[in-house]
Scaffold this motif. Structure first.
Motif, short mmCIF file in Angstrom:
data_model
loop_
_atom_site.label_atom_id
_atom_site.label_comp_id
_atom_site.label_asym_id
_atom_site.label_seq_id
_atom_site.Cartn_x
_atom_site.Cartn_y
_atom_site.Cartn_z
N ASP A 136 -5.95 19.12 37.38
CA ASP A 136 -6.98 18.86 36.38
C ASP A 136 -8.33 19.42 36.81
OD1 ASP A 136 -7.72 17.08 38.34
OD2 ASP A 136 -7.72 15.32 37.05
N PHE A 137 -8.36 20.19 37.89
CA PHE A 137 -9.60 20.84 38.30
C PHE A 137 -9.38 22.35 38.31
CE2 PHE A 137 -12.58 22.83 41.12
CZ PHE A 137 -13.77 22.20 40.81
N ARG A 139 -15.90 17.68 42.24
CA ARG A 139 -14.97 16.55 42.09
C ARG A 139 -15.36 15.40 43.00
NH1 ARG A 139 -9.64 15.84 40.92
NH2 ARG A 139 -10.32 16.61 38.92
N CYS A 140 -15.71 15.70 44.24
CA CYS A 140 -15.92 14.65 45.24
C CYS A 140 -17.37 14.34 45.53
CB CYS A 140 -15.22 15.04 46.54
SG CYS A 140 -13.46 15.38 46.34
N LYS A 142 -6.02 20.97 43.74
CA LYS A 142 -5.76 19.53 43.81
C LYS A 142 -5.47 19.15 45.25
CE LYS A 142 -0.78 19.27 42.90
NZ LYS A 142 0.24 18.70 42.02
N CYS A 143 -5.76 17.91 45.57
CA CYS A 143 -5.45 17.38 46.90
C CYS A 143 -4.06 16.77 46.84
CB CYS A 143 -6.48 16.33 47.29
SG CYS A 143 -6.23 15.66 48.94
N LYS A 170 -11.60 10.09 45.44
CA LYS A 170 -11.99 11.25 44.64
C LYS A 170 -11.09 12.45 44.94
CE LYS A 170 -16.80 9.87 44.18
NZ LYS A 170 -18.19 10.22 44.43
N ASN A 228 -8.08 11.87 43.11
CA ASN A 228 -8.38 11.64 41.70
C ASN A 228 -7.91 10.27 41.23
OD1 ASN A 228 -9.60 12.26 39.29
ND2 ASN A 228 -7.85 13.34 38.47
N HIS A 229 -8.32 9.24 41.98
CA HIS A 229 -8.05 7.86 41.59
C HIS A 229 -9.39 7.19 41.29
CE1 HIS A 229 -3.90 8.21 42.74
NE2 HIS A 229 -4.20 8.49 43.98
N PRO A 230 -9.95 7.44 40.08
CA PRO A 230 -11.30 6.93 39.78
C PRO A 230 -11.42 5.42 39.86
CG PRO A 230 -10.27 7.87 37.82
CD PRO A 230 -9.37 8.15 38.98
N GLN A 275 -12.72 4.40 43.22
CA GLN A 275 -13.98 4.99 43.70
C GLN A 275 -15.07 3.93 43.73
OE1 GLN A 275 -14.85 8.54 41.48
NE2 GLN A 275 -12.77 9.30 41.71
#
Length: 146
Positions: free
Chosen positions: A11-12, A49-50, A83-84, A137, A140-142, A145
């Motif tokens: 998604d990035f 993103r982060c 993506k990570c 981040k 991608n687990h908002p 955060q």
């Protein structure tokens, strides 16, 4: 390497500008330039993103693997996906692709990169745990955060 990998989980993305100086004698992007494209997209990912503040905790490359699938030409439209895929104690792994369109074909995968990065203390340049602030981040687990 599987060229038919599903890119839906990315998604990035960030656009890649191909410069005339990137082109070699074979009239395509020199293989060494792909490293720059991946490096640029990693930096964009960490910053956008982060919101990673590299002046406090750095993120340095420990290992890079690049698989080349097809040449990129000057007229191609390219974007990088990032993506990570894993976060360890002091390191994390980014999976990246260069994708896009040529004049005659769409939905192309030009190359893949797997990059292991290590977070470092900028004063000592020694590995340090990935800050909790960035872990969620990166993955991608908002909801996790701060």
């Amino acid at each position: 390497m599987n060229h038919s990998v599903s890119l839906d989980s990315f998604d990035f993305s960030t656009p890649i500008q191909i410069r005339f100086s990137d082109i070699d004698g074979y009239l395509h992007v020199n293989n060494g330039i792909y490293f720059n494209y991946f490096e640029h997209s990693r930096a964009e990912f960490l910053y956008k993103r982060c919101q990673w503040d590299i002046m406090k905790i750095g993120a340095v490359v420990a290992r890079v693997e690049i698989d080349y699938f097809r040449p990129i030409h000057l007229e191609d439209q390219v974007r990088a996906l990032v993506k990570c895929t894993r976060v360890g104690n002091t390191s994390f792994v980014l999976e990246q692709y260069l994708v896009g369109n040529s004049e005659s074909e769409n939905d192309l995968i030009f190359a893949q990169c797997i990059c292991t990065m290590v977070s470092v203390d900028m004063k000592t340049m020694k590995p340090t745990p990935v800050p909790e602030l960035y872990k969620a981040k990166l993955l991608n687990h908002p909801e996790k955060q701060a």
